[in-house]
Design a protein around this motif. Sequence first.
Motif, PDB file in Angstrom:
ATOM      1  N   THR A 150      26.747   5.897  32.885  1.00  0.00           N
ATOM      2  CA  THR A 150      26.417   5.043  34.024  1.00  0.00           C
ATOM      3  C   THR A 150      26.750   5.746  35.334  1.00  0.00           C
ATOM      4  O   THR A 150      27.495   6.733  35.364  1.00  0.00           O
ATOM      5  CB  THR A 150      27.199   3.717  33.966  1.00  0.00           C
ATOM      6  N   ARG A 151      26.204   5.217  36.394  1.00  0.00           N
ATOM      7  CA  ARG A 151      26.441   5.802  37.720  1.00  0.00           C
ATOM      8  C   ARG A 151      27.932   5.813  38.052  1.00  0.00           C
ATOM      9  O   ARG A 151      28.446   6.748  38.641  1.00  0.00           O
ATOM     10  CB  ARG A 151      25.660   4.996  38.762  1.00  0.00           C
ATOM     11  N   ASP A 152      28.629   4.747  37.627  1.00  0.00           N
ATOM     12  CA  ASP A 152      30.070   4.656  37.921  1.00  0.00           C
ATOM     13  C   ASP A 152      30.895   5.666  37.118  1.00  0.00           C
ATOM     14  O   ASP A 152      32.033   5.973  37.472  1.00  0.00           O
ATOM     15  CB  ASP A 152      30.586   3.244  37.616  1.00  0.00           C
ATOM     16  N   GLU A 153      30.316   6.181  36.015  1.00  0.00           N
ATOM     17  CA  GLU A 153      31.056   7.112  35.157  1.00  0.00           C
ATOM     18  C   GLU A 153      30.770   8.577  35.478  1.00  0.00           C
ATOM     19  O   GLU A 153      31.395   9.466  34.900  1.00  0.00           O
ATOM     20  CB  GLU A 153      30.697   6.851  33.688  1.00  0.00           C
ATOM     21  N   ASN A 154      29.841   8.829  36.374  1.00  0.00           N
ATOM     22  CA  ASN A 154      29.447  10.209  36.671  1.00  0.00           C
ATOM     23  C   ASN A 154      30.617  11.086  37.090  1.00  0.00           C
ATOM     24  O   ASN A 154      30.664  12.277  36.784  1.00  0.00           O
ATOM     25  CB  ASN A 154      28.377  10.230  37.772  1.00  0.00           C
ATOM     26  N   HIS A 155      31.576  10.488  37.790  1.00  0.00           N
ATOM     27  CA  HIS A 155      32.703  11.282  38.296  1.00  0.00           C
ATOM     28  C   HIS A 155      33.544  11.859  37.155  1.00  0.00           C
ATOM     29  O   HIS A 155      34.170  12.902  37.296  1.00  0.00           O
ATOM     30  CB  HIS A 155      33.585  10.434  39.214  1.00  0.00           C
ATOM     31  N   ILE A 156      33.547  11.164  35.993  1.00  0.00           N
ATOM     32  CA  ILE A 156      34.327  11.659  34.851  1.00  0.00           C
ATOM     33  C   ILE A 156      33.810  13.026  34.432  1.00  0.00           C
ATOM     34  O   ILE A 156      34.576  13.963  34.181  1.00  0.00           O
ATOM     35  CB  ILE A 156      34.216  10.687  33.657  1.00  0.00           C
ATOM     36  N   PHE A 157      32.483  13.137  34.372  1.00  0.00           N
ATOM     37  CA  PHE A 157      31.891  14.346  33.836  1.00  0.00           C
ATOM     38  C   PHE A 157      31.786  15.460  34.868  1.00  0.00           C
ATOM     39  O   PHE A 157      31.776  16.631  34.509  1.00  0.00           O
ATOM     40  CB  PHE A 157      30.529  14.003  33.228  1.00  0.00           C
ATOM     41  N   SER A 158      31.769  15.092  36.134  1.00  0.00           N
ATOM     42  CA  SER A 158      31.753  16.146  37.150  1.00  0.00           C
ATOM     43  C   SER A 158      33.160  16.694  37.376  1.00  0.00           C
ATOM     44  O   SER A 158      33.340  17.853  37.717  1.00  0.00           O
ATOM     45  CB  SER A 158      31.182  15.598  38.466  1.00  0.00           C
ATOM     46  N   GLY A 159      34.179  15.877  37.116  1.00  0.00           N
ATOM     47  CA  GLY A 159      35.542  16.304  37.390  1.00  0.00           C
ATOM     48  C   GLY A 159      36.351  16.716  36.184  1.00  0.00           C
ATOM     49  O   GLY A 159      37.335  17.443  36.311  1.00  0.00           O
ATOM     50  N   VAL A 160      35.959  16.255  34.977  1.00  0.00           N
ATOM     51  CA  VAL A 160      36.767  16.490  33.780  1.00  0.00           C
ATOM     52  C   VAL A 160      36.031  17.330  32.735  1.00  0.00           C
ATOM     53  O   VAL A 160      36.592  18.254  32.153  1.00  0.00           O
ATOM     54  CB  VAL A 160      37.210  15.146  33.159  1.00  0.00           C
ATOM     55  N   TYR A 161      34.753  17.006  32.495  1.00  0.00           N
ATOM     56  CA  TYR A 161      33.982  17.697  31.462  1.00  0.00           C
ATOM     57  C   TYR A 161      32.847  18.511  32.087  1.00  0.00           C
ATOM     58  O   TYR A 161      32.356  18.184  33.168  1.00  0.00           O
ATOM     59  CB  TYR A 161      33.379  16.689  30.486  1.00  0.00           C
ATOM     60  N   LYS A 162      32.434  19.530  31.358  1.00  0.00           N
ATOM     61  CA  LYS A 162      31.324  20.357  31.847  1.00  0.00           C
ATOM     62  C   LYS A 162      29.985  19.634  31.723  1.00  0.00           C
ATOM     63  O   LYS A 162      29.043  19.914  32.458  1.00  0.00           O
ATOM     64  CB  LYS A 162      31.276  21.678  31.071  1.00  0.00           C
ATOM     65  N   SER A 163      29.881  18.737  30.737  1.00  0.00           N
ATOM     66  CA  SER A 163      28.671  17.933  30.551  1.00  0.00           C
ATOM     67  C   SER A 163      29.062  16.714  29.733  1.00  0.00           C
ATOM     68  O   SER A 163      30.136  16.675  29.138  1.00  0.00           O
ATOM     69  CB  SER A 163      27.592  18.735  29.813  1.00  0.00           C
ATOM     70  N   PRO A 164      28.194  15.689  29.668  1.00  0.00           N
ATOM     71  CA  PRO A 164      28.508  14.522  28.833  1.00  0.00           C
ATOM     72  C   PRO A 164      28.251  14.741  27.342  1.00  0.00           C
ATOM     73  O   PRO A 164      28.644  13.925  26.530  1.00  0.00           O
ATOM     74  CB  PRO A 164      27.580  13.428  29.388  1.00  0.00           C
TER      75      PRO A 164
END
Length: 424
Positions: A150-164
């Motif tokens: 989701t749009r609200d979860e995008n920050h997780i993958f930009s800041g923690v993981y290289k991709s979802p």
Amino acid sequence: MNTELEITKEFKYAFDLISKTNDCVFVTGNAGTGKTTFLRYYISRAVKKTVVLAPTGVAALNAGGETIHSFFNFKPDVTLSKIKKKKLNDKSIYKKVETIIIDEASMLRCDLLDCIDKFLRANRDAHREPFGGVQMAFIGDLQQLPPVVTRDENHIFSGVYKSPYFLSAYSLNECMLHSVELKKVYRQQDETFIALLNSVRNGVAQESEIAVLNSKVNKNFKPSQMPVYLTTTNKRAAEINHKYLLEIAAPKNIFTAETENIDENSKALPAEHQLVLKKGAQIMMLNNDQKNRWVNGSIGIVEDISADINSDKPLIRVKFPNGRSENVEPYKWELFKYKWNDALKQIETESAGFFKQYPLKLSWAVTIHKSQGKTFENVIIDMERGAFAPGQLYVALSRATSFDGITLLRPITQRDIISAKINF
């Protein structure tokens, strides 16, 4: 797909890796290369204590397994910080399972895989081993449907993981992961068409290849031979199906599903909860018939709806393109729950609910998302306002058995060719 199973060297290699090692295995391959066939083949011969899981309810039902969240009792908002050690006895299925296979792995998010790793380490004796010593196997094509973020979860993958994608999970860094690509394409036979599909799949289609695709544009196409519109949205598919159904003068019939422990309003149902049909409607079958009368994705026409002297449910007779007419009865999709049978020392399944409905749906139009895994002779691809997800155009094109079976309602552009960007 060919009814006679061909055991290719890649097929055998993948089978042996899962059967004879404890390493992690990723079985992948283009659309139509037999990934689902491989899963069924392996499960029918598995000697290890194995469970099959999937990221979504429909994928789990189709794979004959359980959802990841259900098996691990994860809540929808599960995170690593919420994974705790449970009070389990030695007979717990979490301690007995040896191999976990995750189907439709393209939709498996990396953070969920890390939650699985933490859970198994916490609740098995092998705390220091990846996934607590359980062998993990993944089946899917990362160039098809991606994980939902989701749009609200995008920050997780930009800041923690290289991709979802699951391959970006930190838990895999400690595994010996083998990747096996099934290469023989069963769905299509034309090598030129297969090469064109590969270019779209990998996001490298040139202007000349796009021009070849656009030779199939026909805005004034008049449907014949039971084609299926493939659309990008549920709304557009519903509009097309409603339009064609209204054009049939026959009376309307409504069939309501029987359910147990199934959310009737869920978007992840294997068939319509309320199925609306008329004699003359074009439909698509939604299961593989045990008598081999049809397969999941077979297209037909409702020839008759009549009373069944052996049941309180009407019989729906469907005529298929091969000229055969078959009676269709309601089909029961079981929702399974895995359990450990200590007396027999084996993993078993028990019913956790069911969804019973006629295994068909209106099919003048189907969303590209719901067409994944299916095969059609003739498709009309309606990209509307364009592709908006990786692999969307590739999935649509690769449903067709031949280039001749494709019609485009608008020209393809470079913007429609979205390939998954996966960084590991």
